[in-house]
Design a protein around this motif. Structure first.
Motif, mmCIF file in Angstrom:
data_model
loop_
_atom_site.group_PDB
_atom_site.id
_atom_site.type_symbol
_atom_site.label_atom_id
_atom_site.label_comp_id
_atom_site.label_asym_id
_atom_site.label_seq_id
_atom_site.Cartn_x
_atom_site.Cartn_y
_atom_site.Cartn_z
ATOM 1 N N ILE A 154 0.646 -1.323 0.036
ATOM 2 C CA ILE A 154 -0.253 -0.001 -0.120
ATOM 3 C C ILE A 154 0.877 0.560 -0.071
ATOM 4 O O ILE A 154 1.572 1.294 0.749
ATOM 5 C CB ILE A 154 -0.913 0.094 1.496
ATOM 6 N N GLY A 155 0.762 2.506 -0.970
ATOM 7 C CA GLY A 155 1.343 3.434 -1.577
ATOM 8 C C GLY A 155 2.596 3.609 -2.525
ATOM 9 O O GLY A 155 3.430 1.675 -1.887
ATOM 10 N N GLY A 157 5.056 5.307 -4.059
ATOM 11 C CA GLY A 157 6.330 5.706 -3.327
ATOM 12 C C GLY A 157 7.401 5.728 -2.931
ATOM 13 O O GLY A 157 7.536 4.233 -4.529
ATOM 14 N N PHE A 177 -0.600 -0.755 -4.446
ATOM 15 C CA PHE A 177 -1.866 0.659 -4.278
ATOM 16 C C PHE A 177 -1.190 1.499 -4.331
ATOM 17 O O PHE A 177 -0.572 1.715 -3.762
ATOM 18 C CB PHE A 177 -2.613 -0.348 -3.018
ATOM 19 N N ASP A 178 -2.578 2.124 -4.714
ATOM 20 C CA ASP A 178 -1.634 4.303 -4.285
ATOM 21 C C ASP A 178 -3.012 4.691 -4.667
ATOM 22 O O ASP A 178 -4.181 4.406 -5.979
ATOM 23 C CB ASP A 178 -0.519 4.423 -5.500
ATOM 24 N N ALA A 179 -3.027 5.968 -3.211
ATOM 25 C CA ALA A 179 -4.350 6.557 -3.951
ATOM 26 C C ALA A 179 -4.467 7.449 -4.659
ATOM 27 O O ALA A 179 -5.551 7.989 -5.627
ATOM 28 C CB ALA A 179 -4.190 7.454 -1.891
ATOM 29 N N SER A 186 4.410 11.759 -5.728
ATOM 30 C CA SER A 186 4.536 13.337 -4.941
ATOM 31 C C SER A 186 5.715 14.047 -5.792
ATOM 32 O O SER A 186 6.963 14.714 -5.118
ATOM 33 C CB SER A 186 4.973 13.045 -3.706
ATOM 34 N N TYR A 187 6.889 13.022 -6.548
ATOM 35 C CA TYR A 187 7.669 13.225 -7.093
ATOM 36 C C TYR A 187 7.605 13.512 -8.594
ATOM 37 O O TYR A 187 8.582 13.998 -9.233
ATOM 38 C CB TYR A 187 8.719 12.146 -6.138
ATOM 39 N N ILE A 212 -8.194 3.246 -2.095
ATOM 40 C CA ILE A 212 -7.441 3.667 -1.235
ATOM 41 C C ILE A 212 -7.769 2.107 -0.610
ATOM 42 O O ILE A 212 -9.036 1.199 -0.048
ATOM 43 C CB ILE A 212 -8.122 4.723 -0.360
ATOM 44 N N ILE A 242 3.074 3.921 3.179
ATOM 45 C CA ILE A 242 1.641 4.965 2.840
ATOM 46 C C ILE A 242 2.984 6.636 3.495
ATOM 47 O O ILE A 242 1.746 7.520 3.371
ATOM 48 C CB ILE A 242 0.645 5.556 2.784
ATOM 49 N N GLY A 243 4.268 6.994 3.292
ATOM 50 C CA GLY A 243 4.881 7.540 4.396
ATOM 51 C C GLY A 243 4.881 7.616 4.684
ATOM 52 O O GLY A 243 4.963 7.550 6.444
ATOM 53 N N PHE A 244 6.085 8.771 5.500
ATOM 54 C CA PHE A 244 6.062 8.946 6.838
ATOM 55 C C PHE A 244 5.890 10.414 7.465
ATOM 56 O O PHE A 244 5.127 11.177 6.573
ATOM 57 C CB PHE A 244 7.906 8.853 6.945
ATOM 58 N N GLY A 328 15.957 9.463 -6.198
ATOM 59 C CA GLY A 328 16.406 8.967 -7.678
ATOM 60 C C GLY A 328 15.477 7.634 -6.848
ATOM 61 O O GLY A 328 15.894 7.335 -5.935
HETATM 62 N N1 LIG Z 1 15.249 6.729 -3.170
HETATM 63 C C1 LIG Z 1 14.507 6.740 -2.144
HETATM 64 O O1 LIG Z 1 15.443 8.548 -2.233
HETATM 65 C C2 LIG Z 1 13.771 6.902 -1.086
HETATM 66 C C3 LIG Z 1 13.523 7.625 -0.045
HETATM 67 N N2 LIG Z 1 12.910 7.347 0.530
HETATM 68 C C4 LIG Z 1 11.902 8.296 1.962
HETATM 69 O O2 LIG Z 1 11.300 7.728 2.545
HETATM 70 C C5 LIG Z 1 10.623 8.548 3.181
HETATM 71 C C6 LIG Z 1 8.868 7.816 3.040
HETATM 72 O O3 LIG Z 1 9.160 6.583 1.907
HETATM 73 P P1 LIG Z 1 7.700 6.662 0.852
HETATM 74 O O4 LIG Z 1 6.760 5.975 2.859
HETATM 75 O O5 LIG Z 1 7.849 6.053 -0.100
HETATM 76 O O6 LIG Z 1 6.743 7.690 1.628
HETATM 77 P P2 LIG Z 1 6.039 8.592 -0.320
HETATM 78 O O7 LIG Z 1 5.906 9.878 0.306
HETATM 79 O O8 LIG Z 1 7.735 8.551 -1.109
HETATM 80 O O9 LIG Z 1 5.374 7.936 -0.793
HETATM 81 C C7 LIG Z 1 3.882 7.585 0.087
HETATM 82 C C8 LIG Z 1 2.927 7.129 -1.176
HETATM 83 O O10 LIG Z 1 1.931 6.510 -0.076
HETATM 84 C C9 LIG Z 1 0.186 7.127 -0.902
HETATM 85 N N3 LIG Z 1 -0.467 7.100 0.039
HETATM 86 C C10 LIG Z 1 -0.603 8.078 0.717
HETATM 87 N N4 LIG Z 1 -1.805 7.456 1.895
HETATM 88 C C11 LIG Z 1 -1.980 6.345 1.539
HETATM 89 C C12 LIG Z 1 -3.696 5.955 0.784
HETATM 90 N N5 LIG Z 1 -4.272 5.886 1.873
HETATM 91 N N6 LIG Z 1 -3.438 4.336 0.405
HETATM 92 C C13 LIG Z 1 -3.264 4.266 -1.018
HETATM 93 N N7 LIG Z 1 -1.941 5.293 -0.879
HETATM 94 C C14 LIG Z 1 -1.972 6.054 -0.073
HETATM 95 C C15 LIG Z 1 0.725 8.285 -1.735
HETATM 96 O O11 LIG Z 1 -0.124 8.740 -2.396
HETATM 97 C C16 LIG Z 1 2.607 8.335 -2.100
HETATM 98 O O12 LIG Z 1 2.620 8.303 -3.627
HETATM 99 C C17 LIG Z 1 10.063 9.574 2.507
HETATM 100 O O13 LIG Z 1 10.164 10.623 2.281
HETATM 101 C C18 LIG Z 1 11.054 9.209 0.701
HETATM 102 O O14 LIG Z 1 11.518 10.042 -0.071
HETATM 103 C C19 LIG Z 1 12.462 5.470 0.632
HETATM 104 C C20 LIG Z 1 13.039 5.109 -0.199
HETATM 105 C C21 LIG Z 1 13.805 6.033 -0.996
#
Ligand SMILES: NC(=O)C1=CN([C@@H]2O[C@H](COP(=O)(O)OP(=O)(O)OC[C@H]3O[C@@H](n4cnc5c(N)ncnc54)[C@H](O)[C@@H]3O)[C@@H](O)[C@H]2O)C=CC1
Ligand SMILES: Cc1cc2nc3c(=O)[nH]c(=O)nc-3n(C[C@H](O)[C@H](O)[C@H](O)COP(=O)(O)OP(=O)(O)OC[C@H]3O[C@@H](n4cnc5c(N)ncnc54)[C@H](O)[C@@H]3O)c2cc1C
Length: 445
Positions: A154-155, A157, A177-179, A186-187, A212, A242-244, A328
């Motif tokens: 779920i998510g 990102g 899945f993603d909303a 986000s990017y 969702i 789903i994010g931090f 990246g």
């Molecule tokens: N390659 C890189 O630079 C990486 C960076 N990170 C960082 O770690 C942090 C966490 O990463 P992520 O958890 O992937 O956060 P994220 O913000 O990148 O992605 C979260 C995703 O979940 C989705 N979402 C939110 N609520 C939802 C829901 N209720 N149901 C379905 N989808 C939903 C959003 O649309 C988004 O696409 C971020 O700040 C990210 O930049 C993480 C992994 C790799």
């Protein structure tokens, strides 16, 4: 001075090393509730997906290294409260023993915590998050089970797409899945993110975007179905990505914060309390694209903000250069990099922007082997024409280096017109005389 650092992962480590290496004579106390430090979460998907065969190289620091430099390191010790008036940190050790540490300066490096979807069935077995090394171990153990065949992520990102790839590489059926309407929303702008979606589908990952999760259903206490706003799906495991959000509960009622709880800092990493600094995922950060403070949780930012805080506490007045959220991702060899704002993000923050797109081969046209197509978009403010964002996508790895030039361009507020005539080298092995960055800039309206 006595300096207490709460949180000894990337940001806390960077601050501690800066102080211990450059400003001798201070008493440094490092406190963390975890049993390990410096784990590179970015390696979880590589290890769980067996692109690297084990996790032990995903750590780059150990408590004894800091003790050898004279620091006190209290691991498996949870800070329970901070008394900002008395300048005291209260903590509970693994043994249950309580301790109080006075401080002259305090560094908050408590990072971030995963956002938990508030839906029915959250407590069922087989539902995972992916931040800590221990959580990566738990997911790895699940993937080893024959009975765990269908994985819901779920998510979509960064973490979600990376762990979806890892699950696929381990032979699992993967439902992502993603909303939002695409991955990486986000990017990247939609017509960039669609390239990643095609890549994920081509690799057999089942995409469920604009969907969702509303409920997890279980059999004998273990998740067996996910119900969304559109359908229900039998699954054997769920991974939430789903994010931090900033892990600032210890301080958010005492210090100024952003709306999302991130602790407000200035460019010296100082909070609204002059004796308290905040670094990494728990803190705000200055965005050169936005030209204001915002929240961007990345290891690259954690390290730099830790270094800046270390110098300022040590006695060197140093300002953060600000960031662009450069990042990246590489999924089954398809690479995407971005810095600053996409058009969608710029408009969400109220910037009036235009953009210029271009697509071409990475290397000179007469090289037919190993010469991938690159898609580029440069976003710039209409009025000032300063570059505020760039996104690139390609199977070529060279884009990973090129994005850093745009990061500097945003930091230095260069315009799209200055970029158009920038000195970029030409060698057929790497690019073309009119390379895609130059042509995109020359085409800007
Ligand atoms: N390659 C890189 O630079 C990486 C960076 N990170 C960082 O770690 C942090 C966490 O990463 P992520 O958890 O992937 O956060 P994220 O913000 O990148 O992605 C979260 C995703 O979940 C989705 N979402 C939110 N609520 C939802 C829901 N209720 N149901 C379905 N989808 C939903 C959003 O649309 C988004 O696409 C971020 O700040 C990210 O930049 C993480 C992994 C790799
Ligand atoms: C799976 C995954 C992949 C990632 N990939 C990338 C990537 O490729 N590139 C990138 O730039 N970023 C990536 N990130 C983001 C990056 O990991 C974070 O931005 C980074 O960890 C932030 O470092 P930090 O030290 O600020 O916070 P954290 O790493 O969250 O560390 C905070 C520390 O504080 C401790 N702590 C918290 N509260 C307390 C308390 N009350 N008492 C004691 N200790 C406490 C915690 O135990 C923890 O050790 C990824 C993250 C994940 C989860």
């Amino acid at each position: 001075m006595k300096i207490v650092i709460i949180g000894t992962n990337h940001a806390g480590i960077a601050a501690a090393n800066t102080l211990l290496d450059k400003y001798l004579g201070h008493e440094i106390v490092m406190i963390d509730r975890n049993s390990n430090m410096s784990y590179l979460g970015c390696g979880t998907a590589l290890w769980v997906g067996r692109q690297i065969d084990q996790p032990h190289e995903l750590f780059y620091a150990r408590p004894d290294e800091f003790e050898a430099k004279g620091a006190t390191v209290l691991t498996e010790t949870e800070v329970s409260t901070i008394d900002f008036q008395k300048k005291q940190v209260h903590a509970i050790a693994k043994t249950g023993e309580t301790l109080v540490e006075d401080y002259d300066k305090l560094i908050l490096a408590m990072g971030s915590r995963p956002i938990i979807p508030k839906i029915l069935g959250n407590e069922l077995e087989g539902i995972h998050f992916l931040k800590l090394f221990q959580e990566g171990q738990a997911v790895d153990e699940e993937f080893a089970k024959e009975s765990v065949k269908r994985i819901a992520v779920i998510g979509a990102g960064y973490i979600g797409t990376e762990i979806a790839e890892a699950a696929k590489r381990r032979g699992k059926e993967v439902l992502l899945f993603d909303a939002e309407a695409t991955s990486l929303a986000s990017y990247y702008d939609e017509d960039f993110a669609k390239g990643m979606d095609e890549n994920l589908s081509k690799q057999g990952i089942e995409l469920h975007f604009g969907e969702i999760a509303q409920e997890f259903k279980g059999t004998n206490g273990r998740v067996s179905q996910i119900v969304t706003n559109k359908n229900s799906y039998d699954v054997d495991m769920v991974i939430n990505c789903i994010g931090f959000t900033a892990n600032s509960a210890l301080a958010s009622d005492q210090l100024d914060t952003l709306k999302n709880g991130a602790i407000k800092v200035d460019k010296h990493q100082q909070t609204s309390d002059p004796d308290v600094y905040a670094v990494g995922d728990v803190a705000s950060i200055y965005s050169n694209a936005l030209q204001d403070f915002t929240y961007i949780a990345l290891a690259s930012n954690a390290v730099r903000s830790g270094i800046v805080a270390g110098h300022n506490i040590g006695g060197t007045s140093l300002e953060s250069a600000g960031v662009q959220g450069s990042n990246g991702i590489s999924i089954f060899g398809y690479n995407m990099t971005s810095t600053g704002f996409s058009v969608k993000a710029a408009e969400r923050f109220g910037l009036d922007v235009s953009y210029t797109d271009f697509e071409d081969k990475q290397k000179a046209w007469f090289l037919h082997e190993d010469n991938d197509t690159v898609k580029i978009r440069i976003v710039y403010e209409k009025e000032s024409r300063r570059i505020v964002g760039t996104q690139m996508a390609s199977y070529s790895e060279i884009i990973a280096g090129n994005i850093n030039m745009f990061s500097l361009a945003i930091q230095e507020q260069k315009t799209i017109d200055e970029l158009a005539l920038l000195d970029l080298f030409f060698l057929p092995h790497f690019n073309s005389p009119y390379n895609y960055m130059t042509v995109a800039a020359l085409n800007a309206k």
